[in-house]
Design an enzyme around this catalytic site. Sequence first.
Site, PDB file in Angstrom:
ATOM      1  CB  SER A  80      69.292  75.739 129.041  1.00 61.77           C
ATOM      2  OG  SER A  80      70.629  75.347 129.005  1.00 61.77           O
ATOM      3  CE  LYS A  83      70.804  72.536 130.649  1.00 61.95           C
ATOM      4  NZ  LYS A  83      71.813  73.606 130.650  1.00 61.95           N
ATOM      5  CE1 TYR A 204      71.492  69.233 128.435  1.00 59.67           C
ATOM      6  CE2 TYR A 204      73.293  69.098 126.860  1.00 59.67           C
ATOM      7  CZ  TYR A 204      72.557  69.818 127.771  1.00 59.67           C
ATOM      8  OH  TYR A 204      72.873  71.134 128.028  1.00 59.67           O
ATOM      9  CE1 TYR A 256      71.810  77.970 131.901  1.00 64.41           C
ATOM     10  CE2 TYR A 256      71.583  80.114 130.884  1.00 64.41           C
ATOM     11  CZ  TYR A 256      71.381  78.753 130.863  1.00 64.41           C
ATOM     12  OH  TYR A 256      70.761  78.189 129.802  1.00 64.41           O
ATOM     13  CB  VAL A 274      72.504  79.448 124.414  1.00 68.58           C
ATOM     14  CG1 VAL A 274      73.277  79.646 125.692  1.00 68.58           C
ATOM     15  CG2 VAL A 274      72.492  77.997 123.985  1.00 68.58           C
TER      16      VAL A 274
HETATM   17  N1  GLN Z   1      72.584  72.777 124.379  1.00 71.64           N
HETATM   18  C1  GLN Z   1      73.244  73.805 125.115  1.00 71.64           C
HETATM   19  C2  GLN Z   1      74.531  73.261 125.722  1.00 71.64           C
HETATM   20  O1  GLN Z   1      74.523  72.179 126.188  1.00 71.64           O
HETATM   21  C3  GLN Z   1      72.337  74.340 126.180  1.00 71.64           C
HETATM   22  C4  GLN Z   1      72.967  75.456 126.953  1.00 71.64           C
HETATM   23  C5  GLN Z   1      72.074  76.602 127.248  1.00 71.64           C
HETATM   24  O2  GLN Z   1      71.006  76.805 126.671  1.00 71.64           O
HETATM   25  N2  GLN Z   1      72.538  77.446 128.149  1.00 71.64           N
HETATM   26  O3  GLN Z   1      75.549  73.890 125.730  1.00 71.64           O
END
Ligand code: GLN
Length: 334
Positions: A80, A83, A204, A256, A274
């Site tokens: 993530s 992003k 993505y 988050y 994650v």
């Molecule tokens: N690639 C992961 C997903 O789309 C990214 C989520 C994350 O890092 N929280 O679920």
Amino acid sequence: MAKYPTYGREEFPYGDEEAFKQVFFEAYENGREMVGCGKVADYIPELRKADYRSFGICLLKKDGSFLSHGDVETRFSMQSICKTVMLAVALRSFGFAKTFSHVKMEPSGDSFNSIIKLDTASNLPYNPMINAGAIQIASLLSTRFSFEELLGITKSFCMDDGITLNRAVYESEWETGDRNRAIAYLLKSKGVLQADPQQTLDLYIRMCSLNVTAKSLAGLGLILANDGQNPFTGEQLVHPRHIRTVNSIMFTCGMYDGSGEFGVKVGIPAKSGVGGGITCGVKGRMGIGIYGPSLDEKGNSIAGITALEHLSHLMHLSVFDYHPIPENGEKGRE
Ligand code: GLN
């Protein structure tokens, strides 16, 4: 328990590099003691392979000096954290008004991969730091950029030419990414997705699968802390007003549904993934990059958050801290 710092809040000896290092290593130890309290992400099978005991922190200052310890060279997927890069590129390329006509800027209070509010409360994703919002931004970017171009931009944002696609993670996420597919098709059904869902998801997932290190995340943090400019080359990568927006969204949404607590306890704009990474930009001062794949229940690095709390508390890193930090080594104004 790790040794608790010997400095009181008002006594931190600014400018004393030894004291700075002591706090840094204490923060590291405090974090490391937490690795057994979390869990490595397993919903993307390839991420299970990470060693939950891994932990590394890198602090990179504007003058080029840095402090690092632990697993700071280990490559892992940024997940993530991409992003943040994607939002900065969208703002730079499409501007504020167009970007935020495709995604909102409110914390969702739900988990990063939640689909609930997107179906019931709004036609647009709540913010660009949750999956729904990032998929929406990816669809916008895919109308103008190839993956290779975005990879090149990510390398310059992270000051790391060694970033490559982690193909195993990419394939693993493609196979198991049903929730993200659901989100993309829901966005399409509402008529807001800007590109084909498969093309969007491909971009993505590729961006999530870029292999970084704690050092590269410190580089990214430093660009965020330094108004979008690389302090070593002088290159202005993103306009300061767009970086201000990115930092604001990171502050309110980057961790988050743990963003509120993180904002209170740490108070630094940050983004987690994650894969175990966290990037933070301490305004005008330094970038911090972390690798610690043992995650708390929200999906944030448990050792990383613990260490950041310690660093922020002792070094007064919160954007709301009441002690200005002088660079000249004198004690701050009371
Ligand atoms: N690639 C992961 C997903 O789309 C990214 C989520 C994350 O890092 N929280 O679920």
